[in-house]
Write a protein that holds these residues in place. Sequence first.
Motif, PDB file in Angstrom:
ATOM      1  N   TRP C  64       0.868  -1.178   0.000  1.00 37.14           N
ATOM      2  CA  TRP C  64       0.000   0.000   0.000  1.00 37.14           C
ATOM      3  C   TRP C  64       0.899   1.220   0.000  1.00 37.14           C
ATOM      4  CZ3 TRP C  64      -4.309  -1.063   4.224  1.00 37.14           C
ATOM      5  CH2 TRP C  64      -5.166  -2.054   3.725  1.00 37.14           C
ATOM      6  N   GLY C  65       0.700   2.096  -0.991  1.00 42.71           N
ATOM      7  CA  GLY C  65       1.599   3.252  -1.095  1.00 42.71           C
ATOM      8  C   GLY C  65       0.834   4.542  -1.293  1.00 42.71           C
ATOM      9  N   PHE C  66       1.296   5.290  -2.265  1.00 41.48           N
ATOM     10  CA  PHE C  66       0.720   6.616  -2.532  1.00 41.48           C
ATOM     11  C   PHE C  66      -0.790   6.563  -2.739  1.00 41.48           C
ATOM     12  CE2 PHE C  66       3.980   9.364  -2.123  1.00 41.48           C
ATOM     13  CZ  PHE C  66       4.142  10.383  -3.062  1.00 41.48           C
ATOM     14  N   MET C  67      -1.250   5.555  -3.456  1.00 42.17           N
ATOM     15  CA  MET C  67      -2.672   5.553  -3.816  1.00 42.17           C
ATOM     16  C   MET C  67      -3.544   5.349  -2.592  1.00 42.17           C
ATOM     17  SD  MET C  67      -2.697   3.737  -7.537  1.00 42.17           S
ATOM     18  CE  MET C  67      -1.240   2.729  -7.393  1.00 42.17           C
ATOM     19  N   ILE C  68      -3.112   4.498  -1.685  1.00 37.19           N
ATOM     20  CA  ILE C  68      -3.918   4.286  -0.485  1.00 37.19           C
ATOM     21  C   ILE C  68      -3.797   5.489   0.452  1.00 37.19           C
ATOM     22  CG2 ILE C  68      -4.182   2.862   1.582  1.00 37.19           C
ATOM     23  CD1 ILE C  68      -5.310   1.645  -1.012  1.00 37.19           C
ATOM     24  N   LEU C 237      -1.955  -6.594  12.775  1.00 39.64           N
ATOM     25  CA  LEU C 237      -1.001  -6.604  13.895  1.00 39.64           C
ATOM     26  C   LEU C 237       0.304  -5.904  13.533  1.00 39.64           C
ATOM     27  CD1 LEU C 237      -1.626 -10.213  15.268  1.00 39.64           C
ATOM     28  CD2 LEU C 237      -2.052  -8.070  16.466  1.00 39.64           C
ATOM     29  N   ASP C 238       0.275  -5.107  12.455  1.00 40.29           N
ATOM     30  CA  ASP C 238       1.487  -4.389  12.064  1.00 40.29           C
ATOM     31  C   ASP C 238       1.929  -3.448  13.171  1.00 40.29           C
ATOM     32  OD1 ASP C 238       1.166  -3.838   8.470  1.00 40.29           O
ATOM     33  OD2 ASP C 238       1.009  -5.646   9.700  1.00 40.29           O
ATOM     34  N   PRO C 239       3.246  -3.315  13.356  1.00 41.19           N
ATOM     35  CA  PRO C 239       3.690  -2.346  14.377  1.00 41.19           C
ATOM     36  C   PRO C 239       3.234  -0.936  14.009  1.00 41.19           C
ATOM     37  CG  PRO C 239       5.543  -3.085  13.024  1.00 41.19           C
ATOM     38  CD  PRO C 239       4.377  -3.947  12.662  1.00 41.19           C
ATOM     39  N   VAL C 240       2.950  -0.176  14.984  1.00 42.84           N
ATOM     40  CA  VAL C 240       2.386   1.198  14.959  1.00 42.84           C
ATOM     41  C   VAL C 240       1.026   1.300  14.274  1.00 42.84           C
ATOM     42  CG1 VAL C 240       4.696   2.258  15.049  1.00 42.84           C
ATOM     43  CG2 VAL C 240       3.496   2.183  12.877  1.00 42.84           C
ATOM     44  N   TRP C 241       0.585   0.299  13.567  1.00 40.56           N
ATOM     45  CA  TRP C 241      -0.770   0.325  13.009  1.00 40.56           C
ATOM     46  C   TRP C 241      -1.796  -0.145  14.026  1.00 40.56           C
ATOM     47  CZ3 TRP C 241      -1.456  -1.699   7.315  1.00 40.56           C
ATOM     48  CH2 TRP C 241      -0.775  -0.832   6.441  1.00 40.56           C
ATOM     49  N   HIS C 242      -1.390  -1.194  14.796  1.00 36.66           N
ATOM     50  CA  HIS C 242      -2.347  -1.858  15.682  1.00 36.66           C
ATOM     51  C   HIS C 242      -2.509  -1.042  16.963  1.00 36.66           C
ATOM     52  CE1 HIS C 242      -4.723  -5.151  17.165  1.00 36.66           C
ATOM     53  NE2 HIS C 242      -3.938  -5.350  18.203  1.00 36.66           N
ATOM     54  N   THR C 243      -3.297   0.025  16.875  1.00 33.43           N
ATOM     55  CA  THR C 243      -3.514   0.895  18.021  1.00 33.43           C
ATOM     56  C   THR C 243      -4.956   1.372  18.021  1.00 33.43           C
ATOM     57  OG1 THR C 243      -2.892   3.005  19.015  1.00 33.43           O
ATOM     58  CG2 THR C 243      -2.524   2.808  16.664  1.00 33.43           C
ATOM     59  N   LEU C 379       1.965   8.061   8.702  1.00 32.70           N
ATOM     60  CA  LEU C 379       1.277   7.051   9.506  1.00 32.70           C
ATOM     61  C   LEU C 379       1.317   5.676   8.836  1.00 32.70           C
ATOM     62  CD1 LEU C 379      -1.988   8.876  10.693  1.00 32.70           C
ATOM     63  CD2 LEU C 379      -0.026   8.229  12.077  1.00 32.70           C
ATOM     64  N   VAL C 380       1.085   5.658   7.520  1.00 31.61           N
ATOM     65  CA  VAL C 380       0.832   4.379   6.842  1.00 31.61           C
ATOM     66  C   VAL C 380       2.106   3.655   6.434  1.00 31.61           C
ATOM     67  CG1 VAL C 380      -0.180   3.387   4.733  1.00 31.61           C
ATOM     68  CG2 VAL C 380      -1.446   5.085   6.050  1.00 31.61           C
ATOM     69  N   ILE C 381       3.014   4.367   5.803  1.00 30.86           N
ATOM     70  CA  ILE C 381       4.116   3.673   5.113  1.00 30.86           C
ATOM     71  C   ILE C 381       5.154   3.036   6.058  1.00 30.86           C
ATOM     72  CG2 ILE C 381       5.918   3.945   3.359  1.00 30.86           C
ATOM     73  CD1 ILE C 381       3.034   4.148   2.305  1.00 30.86           C
ATOM     74  N   PRO C 382       5.623   3.713   7.098  1.00 30.88           N
ATOM     75  CA  PRO C 382       6.670   3.100   7.925  1.00 30.88           C
ATOM     76  C   PRO C 382       6.275   1.747   8.516  1.00 30.88           C
ATOM     77  CG  PRO C 382       6.449   5.416   8.475  1.00 30.88           C
ATOM     78  CD  PRO C 382       5.308   5.087   7.579  1.00 30.88           C
ATOM     79  N   GLY C 383       5.044   1.623   8.943  1.00 33.65           N
ATOM     80  CA  GLY C 383       4.600   0.353   9.518  1.00 33.65           C
ATOM     81  C   GLY C 383       4.699  -0.783   8.529  1.00 33.65           C
ATOM     82  N   LEU C 384       4.462  -0.455   7.238  1.00 38.43           N
ATOM     83  CA  LEU C 384       4.551  -1.486   6.199  1.00 38.43           C
ATOM     84  C   LEU C 384       6.005  -1.821   5.885  1.00 38.43           C
ATOM     85  CD1 LEU C 384       1.883  -0.674   3.487  1.00 38.43           C
ATOM     86  CD2 LEU C 384       2.064  -2.717   4.883  1.00 38.43           C
ATOM     87  N   GLU C 385       6.841  -0.812   5.868  1.00 35.47           N
ATOM     88  CA  GLU C 385       8.240  -1.065   5.511  1.00 35.47           C
ATOM     89  C   GLU C 385       8.903  -2.007   6.518  1.00 35.47           C
ATOM     90  OE1 GLU C 385      10.259   2.642   5.013  1.00 35.47           O
ATOM     91  OE2 GLU C 385       9.399   2.991   3.041  1.00 35.47           O
ATOM     92  N   ARG C 386       8.422  -1.967   7.747  1.00 40.05           N
ATOM     93  CA  ARG C 386       8.999  -2.858   8.776  1.00 40.05           C
ATOM     94  C   ARG C 386       7.956  -3.838   9.267  1.00 40.05           C
ATOM     95  NH1 ARG C 386      12.454  -0.797   6.703  1.00 40.05           N
ATOM     96  NH2 ARG C 386      14.119   0.554   7.507  1.00 40.05           N
ATOM     97  N   LYS C 387       7.105  -4.280   8.357  1.00 37.53           N
ATOM     98  CA  LYS C 387       5.976  -5.119   8.757  1.00 37.53           C
ATOM     99  C   LYS C 387       6.440  -6.423   9.392  1.00 37.53           C
ATOM    100  CE  LYS C 387       1.867  -7.238   6.814  1.00 37.53           C
ATOM    101  NZ  LYS C 387       1.016  -7.360   5.644  1.00 37.53           N
TER     102      LYS C 387
END
Lengths: 465, 188, 457
Positions: C64-68, C237-243, C379-387
């Motif tokens: 998920w990147g720019f479009m999301i 359960l992604d880090p920083v997403w799951h809050t 908010l979105v991208i860092p959590g995915l990069e270190r998923k």
Amino acid sequence: MATVTDGHHVPEPSPMTKAWEYTPGQLVRDGLQRLRVKGQWYRISLIILAILTVIGIIALIVQAIASGWGDRENWGYVAVAFGYIMSTVAAAPCVCVAGRLTRSHWRRPIDRISEIWAAAMIVPAVLFLLLMWTVPGTHGRPTIWFGWWAAPYLWDAILVLGLAFTGYALLYISSIPDLAIARAQVEDGSANWLTRKAEGFFGTQSQWRVIERAVAYLGAFYVIMYIGTMTVIAADFIMSLIPGYKSAIFPAYFAISGFGGGVAVVVVTASFMRWWGGADDYLGREQFFALAKIQLALGLLFAYFIWTDFVIPWYGRMPWEILQIRLLYFHSYLWYFVVAFALCFISPLVLLMWTKLRRGRVGPFIVSSGVLIGLLADRIRLFSAAFSPKDITEDRLHALPPVFSPGVLDWLIVIGAVAACVALVMLAMRVIPVPSIWEMTEGTRLRAKRRYHNVEVIVIGKPDY
Amino acid sequence: MALRDVLGLYSDIDSAVAGVDKLAEVGIHREDFEVLSNAPYPEGAFGHDHTTSRIGLWPVVGACCGFAVGLLITGGTQIVYPMVTDGKPLFSIPPMVVIMYEGTMLAAVIFTVLGAIFESRLPRFTREIYDTRITDGYIGVLVHSPEDRVDSAVAAMRAAGAEDVRMADKTTEKVAQPARANRKGARA
Amino acid sequence: MQERRNLPQMEVIQELLLPVTRTTMWMWIGFIVLGTILAAFGFAVAWMFYWGIGVTGLNRPGMWGFMIVDFVFWIGISHAGVMISAILRLTQAEWRRPVTRAAEVMTMFSLMTAMTLPFIHTGRPWRTAYWVFPYDFWRGIFPDVRSALVMDPSAVFTYLTGTILFIYITTVPDIAMLRDRSTGWRKGLYRVLALGWQNGERQWMIQTATGFLLAALMLSIFVSVHSIVSWDFSFSLDPVWHTSVWAPYFVIGAVHSGVSAAVTLMVLMRWMFGFDKYIREEHFDAIGRLLVVVATAWLFFFMLDVFFALFNQDPRETAVMKMRFEQWPYTLLLVLIFVFGYFIPVPLWMFRKFRRNIKLMFWTSIMVNIGMWSERYWLVIPGLERKYEWTFDWNFYRPGIVEITIIAGTFALVPFLFMCFSKIFPPVSVWEDKEGQYFLQEIKVGKASVPAIVREF
């Protein structure tokens, strides 16, 4: 309902309060009359409240001596009393701030009713000082303080005591014009200590501008401090004590539910003022209707925040998240949660959705009384759960801690603390006029009844400050 | 009794109110006319009108229908295709709550709009009488007058300063509503 | 209201119908420029469909990147309509009148734009269509209602339907006015859409009551929509997403960016359509005060998200937070978020002098949306990069020219559609403006004349 007379229809009585028709002189006489004359029931109530307060203090001392100062679990209900008062009494002054910010007209009789609760802020301050020693330091447990010096004690104290001080300052400054009126109207030349504090206020234009700005800024500061204080209380007194409790929404939920409690306190106080306080001309359907709408909105927010706090761990489904849900919602404190949810959300939703009830005076009172009871159940749920785990240095909950239900002494402590707050407010009403004379006078100048062709309408001024 | 629509057009609210008062003098009361304007005036400006509507019921009915449909879709699909996903129960209530809530609100909104259209007596593409100047700011007083009082209605409206008075070509065969004071059920 | 002049009826109608009756020079420039960007957008989308998702920067685990991010952004912008229209209608704030319809229309087109993004993002949206229609009910395969990705379309569809119906029903009186003044194909169109509206008292009573009812309903929907969008992320359960804080955090951020976008729209309407008499400095003053409160609430939730992510000292969460605060480009985005999103605009908005400065309000509103777009990315991208926990599964997302063009296209699509709407329906509600005039009064307090309003209960 409209009645029929000679083929013409008589419109319903206006929902606007009668006090808008008063002259400034009538408002002053009325306000001072309420200060001076207190009925028998006032004295009896004050005595009962004083007795309950003393019993509460004795229960606290007995509890401490019998169970020991060191066991945190025994302080659970002192924490409940502290949390409950912070969520109700301390939140009440926020209602007047919201009304002033939106420049609503209906808020004028309500402002002083909401501010006067700041007179009781000494009670949560004292309870906090007692509780501070039960909260462990920041080593070995989750904390928001990141190793700051003297954390959490110093910073929590600054916030709680600062909030109490700000509340007193707000009450005093907004009362200066009325105290000056009371000072000027005293017949025998004597004035009590508080009215003497208003010496020097003569109602010049520049003094009024200063008062208005000071009240506005202090009020905004109070709300910001309140939210900060509740966030920190939620973190240090609840979240840090439940191992592995992960919820970023919880502090916001704790603050928002406090706003709901504040509105409920104001509605109940306004109802009593109307029925027994001689303020029935000031507190009409207009005020209760507006407050009921706010209560309904806050009830919806209450449910929304609880829902987000629940659904995220439900979806995560890690073992510690399931334990968290079982501890706080669906197992250990299930009935406290059910009562809180029913009275703080379902009851406002179902009852206040009906315009007829919302526009009445009894409906909002019943709902607000329910909210106050529900909030108490909610604070028991949270603080009992927080004060019951034995080892708070564990990284996660591995088992559910035992449920700590209140005993007789615990109930006496909570009732005593609440009684102390009510007693202080009643004493404050002896020296500070409720509702506010100067705000009502200002309101009468910005309101007119006028003929608009075939109908009489109410016109409300909207000055642009 | 046959009724005929008569439309009086006024350029401002003062003359429109004067027209309304003149109509009352000739026995045409509030329930026999309605005021057409390009925006609502304060209630009661032309006299109190006790029109009621059931618009408040429509969202409630819609919400109930939406709730039922939401429950059917979410509950039904879970029961019919019982597959455990992500360790959640086969019959998972929290996700159902979310979609049922959306269904409830969607149906409530749709029914509210349908109710607004219905209660406004729309769609109604044919009109006996209307004047496009009303949307330009003129105020129309549309009288549903009994046939025998049409002339006095016209005269009253002209006397109050109507810029134009028009009559519908056809009458409607309706029973005229008696004055509200005499209606059954009115309270004394 | 203090600056309102009592204007003649015909003048009000003619001025507010200007966009419908005339195409100004600025509108032509707008159509051409935006149309060009939209053409590039179409080309980029077609390119991606033909060559596949590989032309973008998306690669596991960053799917998920720019479009999301842009999807979340436009859903956020859509909250302006409900905030201004519904809340201010319920609180009977008079200053909403010139802004309410434009804000609602912006909501509608923002939602439509947002809805296209997940479809484009699949790379093969036609497969989405034939997965959905006809659905394979015969084998008992149904959408999994437990998934946030099923809740999301239901919420956005509900919101879009509600918004379209809200706009329609509140525009019917103006459509009737257009019906009475037009000829040709427009007359036929307006005649059908007006449904025979006759400006009767009963119709006005129903219109007012419906406005209140729909406002209350839409308010409930708007809170749920962006909450459900946030749950697309938080349910994992992604880090920083799951809050748990993301639901109200997204909503308040949406209000912040949406109301700021409404300010931008108000200024553009003044400049393009000449609505100076209707969109006045007092409106910017009022909306600026609202923005101070909203922005401060947003900052509070931002702090909650950061502090309570670090609260439990979870190593993975802490590592991602560290990356967000210390690594490029997240440090730059953080600066944009704080400085553009709060620390420049809000201190300026605290002063009445600046709130009434229209150019300043325009630029601060643009700044806020730069900050808010950056916030969604942050908010979105860092959590995915270190998923995942293993470093071989880490990735750095870098958007390609195709994605940048698609995003630029969405920023052109919304104003383009708004201008198209303005050619058919008035962007400022004529009947509400007139209602405001009819309810306007004055109270004399000594030598001062205080503007007043008739209050109905």
